[in-house]
Design an enzyme around this catalytic site. Structure first.
Site, PDB file in Angstrom:
ATOM      1  N   ARG A 252       0.821  -1.200   0.000  1.00 23.26           N
ATOM      2  CA  ARG A 252       0.000   0.000   0.000  1.00 23.26           C
ATOM      3  C   ARG A 252       0.858   1.253   0.000  1.00 23.26           C
ATOM      4  NH1 ARG A 252      -3.125  -3.531   3.734  1.00 23.26           N
ATOM      5  NH2 ARG A 252      -4.950  -3.999   2.472  1.00 23.26           N
ATOM      6  N   THR A 253       0.214   2.362  -0.353  1.00 20.82           N
ATOM      7  CA  THR A 253       0.894   3.646  -0.259  1.00 20.82           C
ATOM      8  C   THR A 253       0.989   4.022   1.208  1.00 20.82           C
ATOM      9  OG1 THR A 253      -0.253   4.246  -2.281  1.00 20.82           O
ATOM     10  CG2 THR A 253       0.908   5.989  -1.144  1.00 20.82           C
ATOM     11  N   LEU A 254       2.193   4.064   1.735  1.00 23.61           N
ATOM     12  CA  LEU A 254       2.368   4.448   3.138  1.00 23.61           C
ATOM     13  C   LEU A 254       2.722   5.925   3.250  1.00 23.61           C
ATOM     14  CD1 LEU A 254       4.332   1.312   4.221  1.00 23.61           C
ATOM     15  CD2 LEU A 254       2.002   1.916   4.865  1.00 23.61           C
TER      16      LEU A 254
END
Lengths: 289, 245
Positions: free
Chosen positions: B22-24
C-alpha cells in the site's frame, strides 16, 4: 401439442426468420389486463385496469414506483414485472449512490432492454412475459417508453398495452397531438377516458383502475382511490353511456411515434381480436396476468 | 494489492512495512490548488512543481485538467495517484459518451464519483494520496467542491487544498464576492498564489490558471508571478519566533 417444429426453444430460428418463443412472450403481454401511458412536456401519467382473478381475491399491483422520478406500469406476467421493477429500483439506487443524481430514464430503459434481450439468446432461459410502460422525468423532460419481451424498446407520446388495449390506442391516436401541451389534469382525464375504452362498457370506478403521475415538481406517486373516484365523478366518465369512441377498428398499426414492433405476422390470427370478443372470455389466461 | 487483501486480516495489520503493497507515504507530490467561483464560472489555480520529498524535483507538472465538457479538476498530493485518478475519470467520461444519448455527467456527478472512489480506497486502507478540487458549470449552475484522501468532501464558493487552506482561504474569505469578473478573479487567485509562493516551501514560481464557463474549458499556458523578496519581515525570519526555528 406444438404449433410447429421451431417453437420449442428460444434460440432456434424458424426458416422464415422468426423466434416463436419470443413471439409467444409478446402474446403474454397482450393477455394481461390493460396498462396505458401518456405524457406531456412536463408530466407522465400511467394508468392500468385492475383485474381480480376471483371474487374472493384482491387484484394484483400493476403500477410500481421505481424512484422519485420513474415509475412503471406492466401488462403480462406480474411476477416477471415485479422482478424487473426490483432490478430497475436497484439500478436507480446504485446510480444515485455513485453520482448523487438521478438515472436518466432513457438509460434505465436501455439497461432493461439489454436484460430482456439476453433471454432471447440463451437456451436455458425464457423471455420475460411482461411488457413495461416506463414513465419518467429527467434533465431532458418527460419520457414514456415501452419495453417489450423481445428486448426492443420504443419511445412514445402515448401508448397502451394488454388486453383490449387497441381500443385505448384508438382513443389515444385520435387525441395525442394535443398531449404535448396538455395540463396535468387533462392528461389524467385522457388517461381515464382511454382506460374506459378498454373496459368495453364495464363501469369505470376507482376500484377497477390505478392512476399514477410523475412530473415537474411532483415525485412519482400512485393516486389514492378517493382522488381517482373524485376525478371520475368530476369528468363524469363513470357511466355506461354509449362509448364516445367509434367502434374500434382492429387496425394493427402502432400509436403515435415509431411503428409498433412487427406483430407476429401471418401465422396466427391477430390476437387483438379480443377487442371484438365477448366480455366473458377474459379469464382465459392460463396464469394470473 | 489483491494478494495482500486475500491474506488473513492479522498479517496485514501486524506485518512489517516491507510486506505492505500500500501507499504508506507519497513520493512525488504537488502542493496547493486554489479554486473560486466567479461571475461566469469557476477559476482554478495551481503551480507546476512536483516535490520528491523536500526536493523540488519536477517543474512542469500539469495539475489542472478538464474532465468531460462541464468539469475541471485540480489535483494536489501524490502525482502518480493523480494520474491514476485521471485514468478513472477519462474512462468514466468515455463510457458516458458511449451512451450517445445527449445526457452527460456534470461537475456534481463527477465530484460525487470521486468521493466514492476516495472513500472506498481509504476503507481498504489503501488511499489515493490526494486532495482534489472539482469545479464546473452545467445548465447555468456553477459547482465547486473538494475531496481529500480520506473521503471528506464539501462544496463552497472558494476552496483550497493543503497549505492553501491556511494561507489562501483567509484571503478569499475577506475578498471573495459573487460578482467577481474574470480579471478580478485572476488577480485574487494570483494574490493567493503569491502568498503561497512566499510561505510554502514546496511552491514554485510557475503556475497555471484554468477557467471553465458554459462555453468550455481554457487552461492558461504556464507563467511566473512578479515577486519582491526584500520585505523586512523576510530578512530575519527567526527574530519574532521564539522557540521553534
Amino acid at each position: 401439442m406444438f404449433r410447429n417444429q421451431y417453437d420449442t426453444d428460444v434460440t432456434t430460428w424458424s426458416p422464415a426468420g422468426r423466434l416463436f418463443q419470443v413471439e409467444y412472450a409478446m402474446e403474454a403481454v397482450k393477455q394481461g389486463s390493460a396498462a396505458i401511458g401518456l405524457r406531456s412536456k412536463s408530466h407522465v401519467v400511467l394508468a392500468c385496469v385492475n383485474k381480480t382473478s376471483s371474487e374472493l381475491s384482491s387484484h394484483q399491483k400493476k403500477i410500481f414506483k421505481v424512484d422519485d422520478h420513474i415509475g412503471v406500469a406492466i401488462a403480462g406476467l406480474t411476477a416477471d414485472g415485479r422482478v424487473l421493477s426490483r432490478y430497475m429500483r436497484n439500478e436507480c439506487i446504485n446510480y444515485f449512490y455513485t453520482y448523487e443524481s438521478q438515472l436518466p430514464v432513457g438509460r434505465l430503459v436501455v439497461q432493461l432492454a439489454d436484460k430482456a434481450q439476453v433471454c432471447t439468446q440463451r437456451s436455458w432461459k425464457r423471455p420475460y412475459g411482461v411488457g413495461l410502460l416506463v414513465g419518467g422525468l429527467d434533465e431532458s423532460g418527460a419520457h414514456l417508453y415501452y419495453n417489450c419481451p423481445s428486448g426492443n424498446y420504443f419511445e412514445y407520446q402515448a401508448f397502451a398495452i394488454g388486453s383490449r388495449s387497441q381500443a385505448a390506442k384508438t382513443y389515444l391516436e385520435r387525441k395525442f397531438e394535443s398531449f404535448m401541451d396538455s395540463s396535468r389534469e387533462n392528461l389524467i382525464k385522457d388517461a381515464l377516458f382511454a382506460l374506459r375504452e378498454t373496459l368495453q362498457g364495464e363501469k369505470l370506478t376507482s376500484s377497477v383502475c390505478t392512476i399514477a403521475v410523475v412530473g415537474v415538481g411532483e415525485a412519482f406517486h400512485i393516486l389514492d382511490q378517493e382522488t381517482v373516484q373524485e376525478l371520475i365523478n368530476e369528468f363524469e366518465i363513470a357511466g355506461e353511456e354509449a362509448p364516445v369512441a367509434e367502434p374500434a377498428a382492429p387496425d394493427q398499426a402502432g400509436v403515435a411515434g415509431p411503428a409498433a414492433p412487427d406483430q407476429a405476422g401471418a401465422a396466427e390470427p391477430a390476437a387483438d381480436d379480443d377487442t371484438l370478443a365477448a366480455p366473458g372470455d377474459q379469464g382465459a389466461a392460463p396464469m394470473d396476468m | 494489492m489483491n494478494s495482500v487483501d486475500s491474506k488473513p486480516a492479522t498479517s496485514s495489520l501486524i506485518g512489517s512495512e516491507a510486506d505492505s503493497q500500500r501507499t504508506l507515504y507519497p513520493y512525488v507530490t504537488g502542493t496547493s490548488v486554489v479554486g473560486i467561483k466567479y461571475k461566469d464560472g469557476i477559476l482554478l489555480a495551481a503551480d507546476m512543481g512536483g516535490s520528491y520529498g523536500s526536493t523540488l524535483r519536477y517543474k512542469s507538472v500539469e495539475r489542472l485538467k478538464p474532465v468531460g465538457k462541464h468539469s475541471l479538476i485540480g489535483g494536489s498530493g501524490e502525482i502518480s495517484d493523480f494520474q491514476e485518478i485521471m485514468r478513472y475519470l477519462d474512462d468514466l467520461i468515455l463510457s458516458d459518451n458511449m451512451w450517445d444519448d445527449g445526457n452527460s455527467l456534470g461537475p456534481k456527478e463527477v465530484h460525487n464519483y470521486l468521493t466514492r472512489i476516495m472513500y472506498n480506497r481509504r476503507n481498504k486502507f489503501n488511499p489515493l494520496w490526494n486532495s482534489l478540487v472539482l469545479g464546473g458549470v452545467k445548465n447555468g449552475q456553477k459547482y465547486l467542491g473538494t475531496v481529500n484522501m480520506i473521503g471528506v468532501h464539501y462544496e463552497d464558493n472558494h476552496v483550497a487544498t493543503g497549505f492553501g487552506n491556511h494561507l489562501a482561504r483567509p484571503l478569499l474569505r475577506d475578498e471573495w464576492h459573487e460578482n467577481l469578473t474574470f480579471e478580478e478573479g485572476v488577480i485574487l487567485l494570483e494574490k493567493c498564489m503569491r502568498v503561497l509562493l512566499y510561505r510554502d516551501r514546496s511552491a514554485v514560481n510557475k503556475l497555471q490558471i484554468a477557467k471553465i464557463t458554459e462555453e468550455g474549458v481554457t487552461i492558461s499556458p504556464p507563467y511566473a508571478l512578479k515577486t519582491f523578496w526584500n520585505f523586512s519581515a523576510f530578512e530575519n525570519p527567526t527574530l519574532g519566533a521564539e522557540g521553534s526555528w
